[in-house]
Scaffold this motif. Structure first.
Motif, PDB file in Angstrom:
ATOM      1  N   ASP A 144       0.840  -1.198   0.000  1.00  0.00           N
ATOM      2  CA  ASP A 144       0.000   0.000   0.000  1.00  0.00           C
ATOM      3  C   ASP A 144       0.879   1.254   0.000  1.00  0.00           C
ATOM      4  N   GLY A 145       0.463   2.235  -0.777  1.00  0.00           N
ATOM      5  CA  GLY A 145       1.213   3.486  -0.839  1.00  0.00           C
ATOM      6  C   GLY A 145       2.375   3.459  -1.808  1.00  0.00           C
ATOM      7  N   TRP A 146       2.542   2.350  -2.526  1.00  0.00           N
ATOM      8  CA  TRP A 146       3.621   2.253  -3.507  1.00  0.00           C
ATOM      9  C   TRP A 146       3.062   2.469  -4.914  1.00  0.00           C
ATOM     10  N   SER A 150       7.639   4.655  -2.909  1.00  0.00           N
ATOM     11  CA  SER A 150       6.665   4.577  -1.816  1.00  0.00           C
ATOM     12  C   SER A 150       6.320   5.991  -1.384  1.00  0.00           C
ATOM     13  N   THR A 210       4.649   8.015   1.897  1.00  0.00           N
ATOM     14  CA  THR A 210       4.185   7.962   3.276  1.00  0.00           C
ATOM     15  C   THR A 210       3.902   9.374   3.756  1.00  0.00           C
ATOM     16  N   ASP A 211       2.663   9.647   4.101  1.00  0.00           N
ATOM     17  CA  ASP A 211       2.260  10.991   4.543  1.00  0.00           C
ATOM     18  C   ASP A 211       2.689  12.056   3.529  1.00  0.00           C
TER      19      ASP A 211
END
Length: 715
Positions: free
Chosen positions: A569-571, A592, A594-595
């Motif tokens: 997830d997030g990639w 990736s 993240t935030d």
């Protein structure tokens, strides 16, 4: 046959020959040899009496691996011992050491192996042939019974070293070189051959230009105009001359030179100078002003670079269209070793010590400026700590500056002119700024039917000695390369160019026009694939159906990267493929997020460059090109405020950090095709592959470089 104790006294000749044997290829293709003195034209191999083989390198080494690649070609065909074979840089001699793809002696354009592959193999094979024939005659045996391995000749139980055999080669002997079949290669294509420059560079014994300090050397720095195109009106050197260690201050056509007993003294003296400048013909605009002019130019008519079909009509009738506007800044080369050169003019001769990239140009320019002529100008080439194109320019700027400084000092002492990092970042040569608009249209069936690229940039070649060859009807082919010559099959394709003007000096930069065209093409191609409702890889596969080699690298990169497979997830995963310098490279990037913060996790590259001479060097070059490409795409830019460069050094012209570097896999297509370049082709696909991965991960298209200027934050 007993090579060591033959009836004909093999060792007698070896003991008597004190000089080296040199072998070379004449321009007409015939071979000749001589011992007891220097060989005539085009020497590439030297054999010393102790058996040491030295390869004469016509291309300099700036970290790209040519010293290993060229040596591999000689050693392979000569069956020399890799552990003992040595390297030596060739002197400046255009006729003897011409780059056959450039017409001058020089390195660049990823041409070193491509232009030397057969030449150096033939040189090695001819050298071995001479030794084999001489040993056979000396021993009274058939040459077919003599074999060679690791610098030793054998026939039956008897052996002789190359050093012994060289003494038996007769004056004027003509070799009969036979090249190996690729199935016989033991070095070419082999992994894990130690680089020839690694030990010296690791131990600090390698000589770079910065290490050259001949006896009596005077150090110099130059005060240049803070705005491109400015000239000196007057200067006050009173405070500069008061600085301890300052030797002299002189004005030259390039600026004001401060001489010192060391670089620090010269630099401190420069800071104490007061200079009045004339900026009448200088660049005084800010980046925002330049960009506004570029955009306005794109609204007008351009010069046609390619016009297939009817792009305007096809766009008007397309089921879906995409539009994109890409912005690329000026970029500095920023090689790790700052520019520097040593020049000595004395007794009608000029000696240059330099990490020289363009010998022909430098020899001519320095010879003219010094007044001694090219024929009386010699260049001792040493290692260069990077270049990326900077050390090769039409004017040989930093070597000419050193020559002017030596001429102005006028006492015959060698002068070492040093550019600081700030000098080069603020006043060197740059990759041109570019604005590139793309419009593309797809049919209702999801096929790419139309493409229109409009480019605004300053020409690198217009007005230069090479301009007539590469500027056609006003179009600099290097401004539009990678787009006008795309391998994608697009029925209606239009490319046009606006030539922009500025006193700012521009130059080729690693991968030249491909450094920006590859990005625009591959990001816009992803946008077109999305408009067509098709997978980005599958979309490209269709367009490359007529280009099997490029299609193959795309397929290999996708397969090795696991295209279509699951990601955390997030990639996001993105792809790009591009041909430059006749080499095909495809890359798949994974990022990736993240935030909202992006980290480049992995890049998988596939490369087809024909015969892979040194796979380790190839992988290193692709890894380095990816790193260099990502560094510029992520954070680097050169900007102007009222004509002065805002950046100065690595703190504000931030290079790639080790923490930025992703995991990289490089896969090389096995090929029997002639080798092509590798120093530059790994760069163009890297940034667009990452940009496409960012879009896949967070839904944002990155249209302005560096990416941080388009709102991307990196971990």
């Amino acid at each position: 046959m007993n090579i060591r104790t033959t009836r004909r006294g093999f060792l007698t000749g070896a003991a008597a020959a004190g000089a080296a044997l040199v072998v070379g290829l004449k321009p007409n293709g015939s071979w000749a040899a001589a011992h007891g003195g220097a060989f005539v034209p085009n020497p590439f191999v030297r054999i010393d009496p102790d058996g040491t083989v030295t390869v004469i390198l016509k291309h300099f080494e700036m970290g790209q691996g040519t010293s290993t690649g060229l040596t591999t070609l000689i050693a392979e065909e000569m069956d020399a011992d890799w552990e003992t074979i040595q390297i030596e840089f060739a002197p400046a001699d255009t006729v003897t050491y011409m780059n056959t793809l450039m017409g001058v002696q020089g390195s660049g354009g990823s041409t070193a192996i491509a232009n030397s592959f057969m030449q150096y193999r033939e040189a090695g094979a001819a050298a071995k042939s001479l030794l084999v024939m001489a040993a056979a005659e000396e021993g009274g045996v058939d040459a077919g019974t003599v074999t060679a391995e690791k610098g030793t000749l054998s026939s039956g139980d008897n052996t002789a070293s190359y050093g012994e055999a060289m003494a038996w080669v007769k004056e004027g002997a003509t070799p009969n070189p036979v090249l190996k079949d690729p199935s016989q290669f033991t070095l070419i294509g082999t992994d894990h051959i130690p680089r020839k420059d690694s030990v010296a560079k690791t131990t600090g014994t390698a000589t770079f230009a910065m290490d050259v300090m001949p006896e009596g050397v005077v150090y110099a720095v130059m005060q240049r105009s803070p705005k491109f195109g400015g000239t000196v009106v007057s200067f006050d050197d009173t405070a500069a001359r008061a600085v301890p260690g300052v030797v002299d201050v002189k004005q030259t056509p390039m600026g004001v030179v401060v001489y010192g007993t060391n670089t620090w003294a010269a630099e401190q003296g420069r800071q104490a100078l007061t200079v009045e400048w004339d900026f009448t013909n200088a660049e005084t605009r800010s980046t925002s002003d330049m960009e506004a002019e570029y955009l306005a130019a794109l609204d007008g008519e351009g010069l046609p670079a390619r016009n297939d079909g009817d792009a305007a009509a096809a766009l008007a009738s397309a089921a879906k269209t995409i539009e994109a506007e890409f912005h690329f800044p000026f970029l500095a080369h920023a090689p790790m070793e700052p520019l520097n050169s040593v020049v000595q003019i004395a007794d009608g001769k000029c000696q240059v010590w330099d990490g020289c990239q363009f010998h022909t140009v430098t020899q001519g320019a320095v010879g003219a400026v010094s007044g001694v002529g090219a024929e009386n100008t010699s260049i001792e080439t040493v290692y260069a700590g990077g270049s990326f194109g900077r050390r090769a320019n039409f004017n040989s700027d930093y070597e000419v500056e050193a020559t002017m400084a030596a001429l102005a000092l006028g006492d015959g002492r060698p002068v070492k002119l040093v550019w600081s990092r700030e000098d080069d970042v603020r006043g060197g040569y740059y990759r041109p700024m570019v604005v590139h608009r793309v419009k593309a249209g797809v049919t209702a069936e999801g096929n790419l039917d139309a493409w229109h690229s409009s480019i605004a940039t300053k020409s690198i070649f217009t007005g230069t000695p090479m301009g007539d060859a590469v500027v056609v009807n006003g179009v600099d082919v290097f401004s539009v390369e990678g787009v006008a010559d795309t391998e994608y099959t697009i029925p209606n394709l239009a490319v046009d160019l606006r030539n922009m003007e500025t006193p700012v000096s521009v130059l080729w930069w690693r991968s030249v026009g491909h450094s920006h065209s590859g990005y625009a093409m591959e990001v816009a191609m992803d946008m077109a694939a999305e408009a067509a409702g098709r997978d980005p890889v599958e979309f490209r596969q269709t367009l490359l159906a007529n280009e099997p080699r490029t299609l193959a690298v795309l397929n290999m990169a996708a397969e090795k990267a696991g295209w279509g497979g699951d990601l955390p997830d997030g990639w996001g995963r993105g792809v790009a493929v591009h041909k430059s310098f006749n080499t095909r490279v495809a890359q798949v990037a994974e990022v990736s997020v993240t935030d909202g913060v992006v980290k480049i996790e992995r890049i998988v590259a596939a490369v087809d460059l024909g015969v892979a001479v040194n796979p380790d060097v190839i992988r290193a070059q692709v890894e380095g090109a990816i790193g260099y490409g990502l560094g510029h795409a992520m954070r680097q830019k050169i900007t102007f405020t009222d004509g002065e460069v805002d950046q100065s050094n690595f703190p504000d012209y931030e290079p790639l950090r080790i923490s930025d570097m992703p995991k990289i896999e490089v896969h090389i297509v096995q090929s029997a095709e002639a080798p092509t370049g590798i120093g530059e082709p790994g760069l163009p696909p890297a940034a667009p592959a990452v940009a496409n991965a960012i879009y896949a991960a967070m839904g944002k298209r990155v249209m302005r470089l560096p990416m941080v200027d388009d709102g991307i934050e990196f971990a």
